[in-house]
Design an enzyme around this catalytic site. Structure first.
Site, short mmCIF file in Angstrom:
data_model
loop_
_atom_site.label_atom_id
_atom_site.label_comp_id
_atom_site.label_asym_id
_atom_site.label_seq_id
_atom_site.Cartn_x
_atom_site.Cartn_y
_atom_site.Cartn_z
N ASP A 227 0.87 -1.16 0.00
CA ASP A 227 0.00 0.00 0.00
C ASP A 227 0.92 1.23 0.00
OD1 ASP A 227 -2.15 1.71 -0.04
OD2 ASP A 227 -3.21 0.74 1.61
C1 BGC Z 1 -5.07 3.24 -0.23
C2 BGC Z 1 -5.15 2.26 -1.38
C3 BGC Z 1 -4.96 2.99 -2.69
C4 BGC Z 1 -3.62 3.71 -2.64
C5 BGC Z 1 -3.32 4.47 -3.90
C6 BGC Z 1 -3.82 4.09 -0.28
O1 BGC Z 1 -3.89 5.13 0.64
O2 BGC Z 1 -5.12 2.54 1.00
O3 BGC Z 1 -6.40 1.61 -1.37
O4 BGC Z 1 -5.05 2.12 -3.77
O5 BGC Z 1 -3.63 4.63 -1.56
O6 BGC Z 1 -4.13 5.57 -4.04
#
Ligand code: BGC
Length: 743
Positions: A227
């Site tokens: 993530d």
């Molecule tokens: C989120 C993800 C997301 C990623 C990219 C993170 O903060 O938890 O679900 O895909 O950001 O935007």
């Protein structure tokens, strides 16, 4: 494997630095991608472009279909529709020139006020897994790499990067892992690791869950991506089984930490500090080690085997190859916006849940309607954060009803608009302070109270009184009052409770007291409390319906379509769920006890003999059904497996004079076995079926071994010998027929 031959050749040709760069996120030179791998020009390896997210494609300054929230999709209990929805998402990803969709969100809904519940599917692992697998199949069918996220036990947003989910092996296996396992079996090319820790270990460093379970046990041969900013030590993460680090550049260098503004590709989105409630526990972006810097050195000094780095690159290249990205010859596709609007409409209507109806719905076309509530003038597109989408067009409830009604529609909101909470706003707050958010005591009510008052609400109450009076007068004069209310939520924060923000409850009560008939429609991210439900005639929950909000609402209210949704989450007061205990949510001293074990959702309400407001699986049709003639038979599994599945067949008669749709549900009640505690019943599968007026349909739901199994920490998946009861019915609390089967 022959398919790996070109991949193997490429990996052999890569230098150490190139290999590390291949698995390191970097900035997309066009500023469009959420995540970007630059590829290797020398070897004709093209870049890999990743975009969010579960409600539709999100690219700064570009529009896409804003689909209904995934929780609405789960409420359809229709795998075929989930596949179609996934295919539409995949096609839009391709049409946008991207290769990877950062979806679906496959975390189990454990905490009813979880800030991202709208992005997820269900409180039940079987329904969550079925929807996840179908969405993944759909996305991948368009040559796009699906990314089920966030692996695993990312059940809350409060301190999401700091907390450790303390969860035992049985609950992990029975509740939290199944949707990921199903998504992988359905062909997901990548999996995103979660921010949180599990039993003390950061998920991006979790060797047992990333390598032993996901890769070795389940045979996942795609790549695991972190993530965003979710890694700390590059070597620890790579050693544990993380394959790709995102975004790979310090926060200030990305076009946007989580939701791109796209205004100026060269400029950082914001110099503001990240609010502590969002940043808490995140690895320090200043000290975290980018893969491309740390890994070559680690290979040289022997702290990371070259084979592991090569395996990381192999996984990326193999996944690109399978999706058709590697040959650099991706023919452009076009997204059919009208077809996708129809899919969105189908999901929005089929996922809407009619909780209650005492004859007020469907509305007669000629009825004079008072349209009330803060959400009448905007389509509710979703919650805040990385799932935010920008549609080209949308219809608000007012537009939908005005276009459909033959009678008068008098619009008096009676309440100031409830603005959605955008994580982007939190990140770019000019004051750099969150005067309206305090995640320490998770008092997000202020954050979501868009009436913009102090906590007493004094400033707005005068305005509100005036507004409420005119709403009440309109309701009194009309044949029926339709009140359109909503909750609001965002990634990075949990809701403060399950109440509707602002003074919406008071508005409903005032209108209901004055109107002949009152219909309340709720745009909700998950469970909400409905304290006024006894005073109104009908309640329709349509989750976050996306761009088709108004059209879908009008079609439902006037009975052009049957509300096909059933609850994928139990509705009850917040105090009734296991997570009412602070140890379980938001946790104490960074630890979130999951000592409710497998008793999440309806299983808890069964075990404690608690009456939910509306149970899991509940939802009404405008038609009426009788369940008849259920039977069971063993069905050979085939594929060299000599075991039997169980086919449950029932006849469903529509005894109404209108067409309708029913979701025929099955639940399994296990036998009593000495020394074994199991939930009283577990959902085992469902079939959504349309039945014409006066007709009958035969419905079959197939139950595999997992429907009868429990996970034993010593022996793994175990089917205890004995007699199992299979309930066939309308919800977890409404069995219509019962059958027994010996296992
Ligand atoms: C989120 C993800 C997301 C990623 C990219 C993170 O903060 O938890 O679900 O895909 O950001 O935007």
């Amino acid at each position: 494997m022959t398919e790996d031959t070109p991949v193997r050749g490429l990996v052999e040709a890569l230098t150490l630095e190139e290999t590390a760069r291949l698995v390191s996120g970097t900035t997309d030179p066009t500023g469009r991608a959420t995540g970007y791998l630059a590829g290797v020009e020398r070897l004709d390896v093209p870049p890999l472009c990743m975009v969010d997210g579960p409600l539709g494609v999100r690219i700064p300054d570009e529009s896409a279909t804003a689909f209904p929230a995934p929780i609405a999709l789960a409420a359809t209990f229709d795998d075929e529709l989930a596949r179609e929805h996934g295919a539409a998402l995949g096609r839009e990803t391709r049409a946008a020139g991207a290769d990877v969709l950062l979806a679906p969100g496959t975390n189990l809904i454990r905490v009813p006020q979880g800030g991202r519940n709208f992005e997820y599917f269900s409180e039940d692992p079987v329904s969550s897994a079925a929807t996840a697998a179908s969405v993944v199949e759909g996305i991948e069918s368009e040559g796009v790499i699906a990314t089920p996220k966030h692996y695993v036990a990312n059940g809350q947003e409060t301190d999401r990067a700091a907390v450790s989910a303390e969860v035992d092996e049985r609950a992990l296996r029975e509740l939290y892992l199944p949707s990921f396992r199903a998504a992988v079996a359905a062909g997901a090319g990548s999996v995103m690791s979660a921010y949180n820790r599990v039993n003390g270990t950061r998920m991006s460093d979790h060797r047992r869950l990333l390598t032993d379970v996901l890769k070795e046990e389940w045979g996942f041969d795609g790549y695991v991506v972190s993530d965003w900013y979710g890694t700390e030590s590059a070597v620890d993460a790579a050693t544990a089984g993380l394959d790709v680090e995102m975004p790979g550049v310090p926060m200030a260098e990305t076009s946007d930490a989580t939701a791109g503004d796209g205004d100026d590709d060269d400029a950082p989105a914001s110099d503001d500090p990240i609010p502590p409630e969002i940043a808490r526990g995140m690895p320090d972006p200043e000290t975290c080690e980018p893969f491309d810097e740390a890994l070559p050195a680690a290979v040289r000094n022997g702290s990371l085997p070259r084979e592991r780095l090569d395996d990381m690159a192999t996984r990326v290249l193999r996944t690109m190859d399978r999706a058709g990205v590697l040959d650099g010859d991706r023919s452009p596709v076009e997204a059919d916006a009208e077809a996708h609007r129809r899919t969105a409409f189908e999901v929005a209507t089929r996922g809407s849940v009619l909780l209650k109806n005492e004859g007020a719905l469907p509305l007669p076309a000629a009825a004079d309607v008072a349209l009330v509530g803060p959400a009448v003038d905007e389509a509710v597109l979703g919650g805040g954060g990385s799932a935010e989408t920008t549609p080209e067009t949308s219809t608000a409830p007012r537009e939908g009803l005005e276009a459909r009604a033959d009678g008068a529609v008098t619009v008096v909101p009676g309440h100031p608009p409830i603005e959605g909470v955008s994580m982007l706003d939190l990140l770019t707050d000019e004051e750099g302070e969150k005067d309206n958010v305090d995640a320490t005591d998770t008092d997000a009510a202020d954050a979501v109270d868009a009436t913009d008052t102090d906590s007493d609400g004094d400033a707005a109450s005068d305005d509100l009184a005036v507004d409420v009076d005119s709403a009440v007068a309109a309701a009194e004069a009309a044949d029926v009052a339709v009140v359109v209310v909503r909750d609001t939520t965002t990634e990075a924060l949990d809701r403060d409770g399950l109440g509707l923000p602002g003074s919406q409850d008071e508005l409903i009560e005032a209108v209901a007291a004055a109107a002949d008939r009152t219909v309340v429609t709720v745009a909700a991210s998950g469970p909400v409390e409905l304290p006024w439900r006894g005073a109104v005639d009908a309640v329709l929950v349509n989750w976050y319906p996306g761009q088709v909000h108004g059209d879908a609402l009008a079609a439902l209210l006037y009975g052009d379509v049957d509300p096909g949704g059933r609850l994928p989450v139990t509705f009850a007061p917040a105090s009734a769920y296991p997570t009412a205990d602070r140890r379980r949510f938001p946790g104490v001293d960074g630890r979130v006890s999951h000592d409710e074990g497998v008793l999440v959702g309806y299983r808890w309400f069964d075990a404690r003999d608690l009456e939910p407001t509306y149970p899991f699986g509940h939802g009404r049709s405008y038609a009426e059904f009788e369940y008849r003639d259920a039977s069971l038979e063993g069905v050979r599994r085939g594929d060299g497996d000599d075991g039997d599945d169980v086919a449950v067949t029932a006849t469903l008669a529509n005894v109404a004079d209108r067409d309708g749709r029913e979701v025929v549900q099955t639940y399994v009640r296990p036998p009593d076995v000495a020394g074994v505690d199991r939930p009283a019943r577990e959902f085992a599968g469902a079939e959504s079926v349309a039945v014409a007026a006066g007709e009958r349909e035969t419905v079959t739901v197939r139950l595999d071994d997992l429907a009868f199994s429990r996970y034993d920490p010593e022996d793994g998946w175990t089917v205890d010998a004995g007699e199992y009861v299979v309930e066939v019915g309308r919800s977890a609390r409404d069995a219509r027929l019962e059958l027994t089967v010996e296992r």
